[in-house]
Scaffold this active site. Structure first.
Site, PDB file in Angstrom:
ATOM      1  CG  HIS A 206      -2.326   0.926   1.064  1.00 46.61           C
ATOM      2  ND1 HIS A 206      -1.674   2.181   1.666  1.00 46.61           N
ATOM      3  CD2 HIS A 206      -3.156   0.602   1.411  1.00 46.61           C
ATOM      4  CE1 HIS A 206      -3.161   2.634   1.644  1.00 46.61           C
ATOM      5  NE2 HIS A 206      -3.730   2.031   1.024  1.00 46.61           N
ATOM      6  CB  CYS A 244      -4.251   3.767  -2.006  1.00 46.10           C
ATOM      7  SG  CYS A 244      -4.974   4.584  -1.207  1.00 46.10           S
ATOM      8  CG  HIS A 271      -7.246   0.723  -1.474  1.00 40.91           C
ATOM      9  ND1 HIS A 271      -6.243   0.748   0.107  1.00 40.91           N
ATOM     10  CD2 HIS A 271      -7.701  -0.643  -0.779  1.00 40.91           C
ATOM     11  CE1 HIS A 271      -6.664  -0.468   0.685  1.00 40.91           C
ATOM     12  NE2 HIS A 271      -7.386  -0.973  -0.246  1.00 40.91           N
ATOM     13  CG  ASP A 316      -8.927   4.110   0.160  1.00 40.91           C
ATOM     14  OD1 ASP A 316      -8.105   2.918   0.800  1.00 40.91           O
ATOM     15  OD2 ASP A 316      -8.752   5.187   1.171  1.00 40.91           O
ATOM     16  CG  HIS A 317     -10.455   6.026   4.779  1.00 44.00           C
ATOM     17  ND1 HIS A 317      -9.648   6.872   4.494  1.00 44.00           N
ATOM     18  CD2 HIS A 317      -9.716   4.772   4.323  1.00 44.00           C
ATOM     19  CE1 HIS A 317      -8.193   6.110   4.576  1.00 44.00           C
ATOM     20  NE2 HIS A 317      -8.667   4.914   4.886  1.00 44.00           N
ATOM     21  CE1 TYR A 330     -11.740   1.423   5.535  1.00 42.73           C
ATOM     22  CE2 TYR A 330     -10.752   2.103   7.233  1.00 42.73           C
ATOM     23  CZ  TYR A 330     -11.214   2.111   5.840  1.00 42.73           C
ATOM     24  OH  TYR A 330      -9.328   1.435   5.080  1.00 42.73           O
TER      25      TYR A 330
HETATM   26  C1  CS2 Z   1      -5.647   3.141   5.454  1.00 44.27           C
HETATM   27  C2  CS2 Z   1      -4.471   2.186   5.055  1.00 44.27           C
HETATM   28  O1  CS2 Z   1      -7.735   2.626   6.617  1.00 44.27           O
HETATM   29  C3  CS2 Z   1      -6.818   2.818   6.143  1.00 44.27           C
HETATM   30  O2  CS2 Z   1      -6.334   4.344   5.831  1.00 44.27           O
HETATM   31  O3  CS2 Z   1      -5.470   3.074   4.214  1.00 44.27           O
HETATM   32  O4  CS2 Z   1      -4.640   2.037   7.005  1.00 44.27           O
HETATM   33  C4  CS2 Z   1      -4.059   0.652   4.534  1.00 44.27           C
HETATM   34  O5  CS2 Z   1      -5.116  -0.096   5.209  1.00 44.27           O
HETATM   35  C5  CS2 Z   1      -2.598  -0.185   5.464  1.00 44.27           C
HETATM   36  O6  CS2 Z   1      -1.999   0.927   4.672  1.00 44.27           O
HETATM   37  C6  CS2 Z   1      -2.559  -1.472   4.101  1.00 44.27           C
HETATM   38  O7  CS2 Z   1      -1.851  -1.899   4.897  1.00 44.27           O
HETATM   39 MN    MN Z   2      -5.985   2.620   0.341  1.00 41.79          MN
END
Ligand code: CS2
Ligand code: MN
Length: 355
Positions: A206, A244, A271, A316-317, A330
């Site tokens: 990532h 991402c 992502h 992603d988020h 999330y």
């Molecule tokens: C993710 C990262 O939750 C988040 O913000 O984008 O934590 C991601 O899961 C890690 O960097 C992946 O190793």
């Molecule tokens: Mn990500």
């Protein structure tokens, strides 16, 4: 494109699997054993528990995010060999239940960094925000305690174990140059990629979030040139990417569709997310829609369609909308909206190609 959805586990996520099931086109959950510390071997019994739970809802668990890399590996300490050994055992255990992709990152000390987890967007929704001046003016432990104080949810990548060792870790990284961090990543990959290949697992790093050095710590998975270097460190299909757009998109110089076309089949996990960048270097996470942010999500999806992407993708988020109480970034609602936007573009492209 195989759609998946990140889920933090029973009792650890506000979103039930039965709800995720109702989002169109989601085939699998993206999961991890979040209570284990980096460096621990993931026990097969624990992995099987998640498998059973997922399968009860008809989900696969092909994608793990993340098997975190112990700091000693990133620091290149003599103890790294033991942790690499453990990492390999975890890869083997995950392969036994059919896992196909392991997402991980190589960011020193911190995972992602924001100044504000619930910044108002002006329409009643809130989202993760990065205020450049604030981050540059705050000490890392102050930032950490401000998060820990007013938060009910543990944040991925911000495990208490890691945060307790903050001062010690910062001191250790004083001796690690950018070049050494690359060497340490190479050493790690040279050990794990052959095992991953043998067990049918694709490793997907990532990118760093944000994609620039923070608090004086080096960060290397940040742009096109560095990703080229990464892919050459061990030039093998199993050494691949979690691409991402949310992380890489914070730097306006990153040509995301161009990078997708270039890295093609080395992208194992997508992502997809939008964000709005400001002139002063701040950015805020927005809805997935192209018009709402600075990332052309339409062009991103188009690039995936063009390369015939058959890998896994997740929103992603998301923002926090409709008064949902959830882990920062999330929730169910906005990520579900994001998925429908992505499918809308994807299905149209497929239909247009069919003519
Ligand atoms: C993710 C990262 O939750 C988040 O913000 O984008 O934590 C991601 O899961 C890690 O960097 C992946 O190793
Ligand atoms: Mn990500």
């Amino acid at each position: 494109m195989k759609m998946v959805f990140r889920w933090f586990g029973e009792g650890n996520d506000t979103v039930p699997l039965s709800y995720i099931k109702q989002i169109p086109g989601v085939e699998g959950i993206v999961w991890a054993l979040h209570d284990l510390n980096p460096g621990e071997i993931w026990p097969i019994e624990r992995i099987l528990e998640v498998k059973q739970m997922a399968e009860r809802h008809g989900f696969h668990l092909d994608v793990v995010e993340s098997v975190n890399v112990h700091e000693d590996i990133k620091l290149g300490l003599p103890t790294r060999d033991q942790y690499i050994h453990n990492y390999i055992e975890t890869i083997k255990n995950l392969a036994k239940v059919g896992v196909k992709v392991i997402c991980y990152n190589f960011m020193p000390v911190f995972d992602w960094i924001r100044s504000d987890l619930f910044k108002e967007l002006g329409d009643g929704s809130t989202a993760l925000f990065y205020e450049k001046a604030k981050i540059e003016g705050i000490s890392p432990d102050k930032l950490v305690s401000s998060f820990l104080e007013n938060k009910e949810f543990s944040l991925p990548g911000w495990e208490p174990e890691r945060l307790q060792r903050l001062t010690e870790l910062f001191e250790a990284y004083e001796n690690v140059s950018v070049g050494q961090l690359w060497d340490n990543l190479k050493y790690f990959l040279e050990h794990i990629i052959p095992v991953a290949e043998q067990h049918g697992i694709k490793m997907a790093i990532h990118p760093d979030d944000p994609p620039w050095p923070v608090f004086g710590l080096p960060r290397i998975i940040t742009n096109r040139e560095n990703i080229r270097t990464l892919l050459r460190l061990v030039n093998h299909p199993n050494n691949g990417l979690t691409f991402c757009t949310g992380s890489l998109g914070a730097n306006p110089l990153n040509d995301l569709p161009g990078m997708i076309r270039e890295f093609g089949d080395r992208i194992h996990f997508a992502h997809i997310r939008n964000l709005k960048r400001y002139e002063n270097g701040d950015f805020i996470e927005t809805s997935h829609r192209t018009g709402d942010g600075s990332v052309d999500v339409h062009e991103v999806v188009k690039a995936y369609h063009e390369i015939g992407f058959t890998g896994y993708a997740r929103p992603d988020h998301g923002r926090h909308i409709w008064n949902e109480e959830c882990r920062p970034g999330y929730g169910l609602y906005d990520r579900a909206l994001g998925i429908m936007y992505l499918w809308g573009i994807w299905d149209t492209l497929v239909r247009m190609k069919e003519g």
